[in-house]
Design an enzyme around this catalytic site. Structure first.
Site, PDB file in Angstrom:
ATOM      1  N   HIS A 105       0.839  -1.205   0.000  1.00 41.27           N
ATOM      2  CA  HIS A 105       0.000   0.000   0.000  1.00 41.27           C
ATOM      3  C   HIS A 105       0.865   1.243   0.000  1.00 41.27           C
ATOM      4  O   HIS A 105       1.920   1.283   0.631  1.00 41.27           O
ATOM      5  CB  HIS A 105      -0.977   0.024   1.183  1.00 41.27           C
ATOM      6  CG  HIS A 105      -0.339  -0.231   2.513  1.00 41.27           C
ATOM      7  ND1 HIS A 105       0.031  -1.492   2.934  1.00 41.27           N
ATOM      8  CD2 HIS A 105       0.002   0.613   3.520  1.00 41.27           C
ATOM      9  CE1 HIS A 105       0.563  -1.415   4.141  1.00 41.27           C
ATOM     10  NE2 HIS A 105       0.566  -0.133   4.521  1.00 41.27           N
ATOM     11  N   HIS A 107       0.690   5.191   1.089  1.00 43.76           N
ATOM     12  CA  HIS A 107      -0.026   6.205   1.863  1.00 43.76           C
ATOM     13  C   HIS A 107       0.016   7.511   1.066  1.00 43.76           C
ATOM     14  O   HIS A 107       1.107   7.946   0.658  1.00 43.76           O
ATOM     15  CB  HIS A 107       0.671   6.459   3.199  1.00 43.76           C
ATOM     16  CG  HIS A 107       0.697   5.271   4.120  1.00 43.76           C
ATOM     17  ND1 HIS A 107      -0.188   5.121   5.161  1.00 43.76           N
ATOM     18  CD2 HIS A 107       1.506   4.176   4.158  1.00 43.76           C
ATOM     19  CE1 HIS A 107       0.083   3.996   5.815  1.00 43.76           C
ATOM     20  NE2 HIS A 107       1.109   3.408   5.220  1.00 43.76           N
TER      21      HIS A 107
HETATM   22  P1  AMP Z   1       1.844   0.203   7.434  1.00 42.99           P
HETATM   23  O1  AMP Z   1       1.763  -1.267   7.061  1.00 42.99           O
HETATM   24  O2  AMP Z   1       2.979   0.498   8.369  1.00 42.99           O
HETATM   25  O3  AMP Z   1       1.862   1.103   6.234  1.00 42.99           O
HETATM   26  O4  AMP Z   1       0.559   0.556   8.290  1.00 42.99           O
HETATM   27  C1  AMP Z   1      -0.722   0.065   7.971  1.00 42.99           C
HETATM   28  C2  AMP Z   1      -1.682   1.205   7.748  1.00 42.99           C
HETATM   29  O5  AMP Z   1      -2.948   0.626   7.513  1.00 42.99           O
HETATM   30  C3  AMP Z   1      -1.822   2.173   8.930  1.00 42.99           C
HETATM   31  O6  AMP Z   1      -1.768   3.506   8.457  1.00 42.99           O
HETATM   32  C4  AMP Z   1      -3.213   1.835   9.490  1.00 42.99           C
HETATM   33  O7  AMP Z   1      -3.853   2.954  10.054  1.00 42.99           O
HETATM   34  C5  AMP Z   1      -3.928   1.323   8.257  1.00 42.99           C
HETATM   35  N1  AMP Z   1      -5.009   0.381   8.525  1.00 42.99           N
HETATM   36  C6  AMP Z   1      -4.963  -0.708   9.320  1.00 42.99           C
HETATM   37  N2  AMP Z   1      -6.150  -1.368   9.284  1.00 42.99           N
HETATM   38  C7  AMP Z   1      -6.950  -0.679   8.439  1.00 42.99           C
HETATM   39  C8  AMP Z   1      -8.290  -0.835   7.985  1.00 42.99           C
HETATM   40  N3  AMP Z   1      -9.065  -1.864   8.388  1.00 42.99           N
HETATM   41  N4  AMP Z   1      -8.799   0.086   7.130  1.00 42.99           N
HETATM   42  C9  AMP Z   1      -8.041   1.124   6.710  1.00 42.99           C
HETATM   43  N5  AMP Z   1      -6.769   1.330   7.101  1.00 42.99           N
HETATM   44  C10 AMP Z   1      -6.227   0.443   7.958  1.00 42.99           C
END
Ligand code: AMP
Length: 145
Positions: A105, A107
């Site tokens: 993903h 951001h």
């Molecule tokens: P990272 O893998 O370090 O990029 O972090 C995971 C990201 O996914 C964080 O910004 C979380 O806030 C986000 N996140 C986790 N679960 C969900 C969800 N169910 N829906 C949307 N965002 C999520």
């Protein structure tokens, strides 16, 4: 180190399958964009490939190209919808790189002059507020065309 293989039960795979809810902003054949549930700034959106990919280390070039095209669309929509002064992109790979969810993903985070980002994976946002932000982004995307 060899990276572990893709886990089909990760949270974003479940969102793609429709097994978990999300606030969808955009989708096309190859990508899906939705609101981050713990936004580092209002409008914080995640862009993911529909194909299985753990992170930047295993993604196919075509999926990466598609992701970046969607990232650009979302960034332009955020500039309008949030009257942003700039955009920050973040992307984490493997636990040592800060990755928490193991489906690739990007951001995409709207920024305002002089306002710091909130903590990574900090507080859950209000559900209605996320819905409002997703709607604002959809409308901006429609206007941009
Ligand atoms: P990272 O893998 O370090 O990029 O972090 C995971 C990201 O996914 C964080 O910004 C979380 O806030 C986000 N996140 C986790 N679960 C969900 C969800 N169910 N829906 C949307 N965002 C999520």
């Amino acid at each position: 180190m060899t990276a572990p293989s893709y886990d089909t039960d990760n949270i974003f795979a479940k969102i793609l399958r429709g097994d978990l809810p999300c606030h969808k902003v955009y989708e096309d054949d190859a990508t899906f964009a939705f609101m981050d549930i713990m936004p580092r700034a209002d409008g914080h959106t995640l862009v993911i490939p529909k194909n299985a990919s753990r992170n930047m280390l295993d993604v196919k070039q075509a999926d990466l190209n598609a992701i970046m095209a969607t990232v650009q669309k979302i960034a332009k929509a955020q500039m309008q919808a949030f009257d942003a002064d700039g955009i920050t992109l973040q992307q984490f790979n493997e636990p040592a790189g800060g990755q928490v969810v193991f489906h690739l993903h990007m951001h995409v985070i709207p920024r305002q002059d002089g306002i710091s980002l909130r903590p990574h994976t900090g507080e859950m946002a209000d559900n209605d507020l996320l819905a409002t932000h997703a709607q604002a982004l959809k409308e901006a995307l429609e206007k941009i065309g």
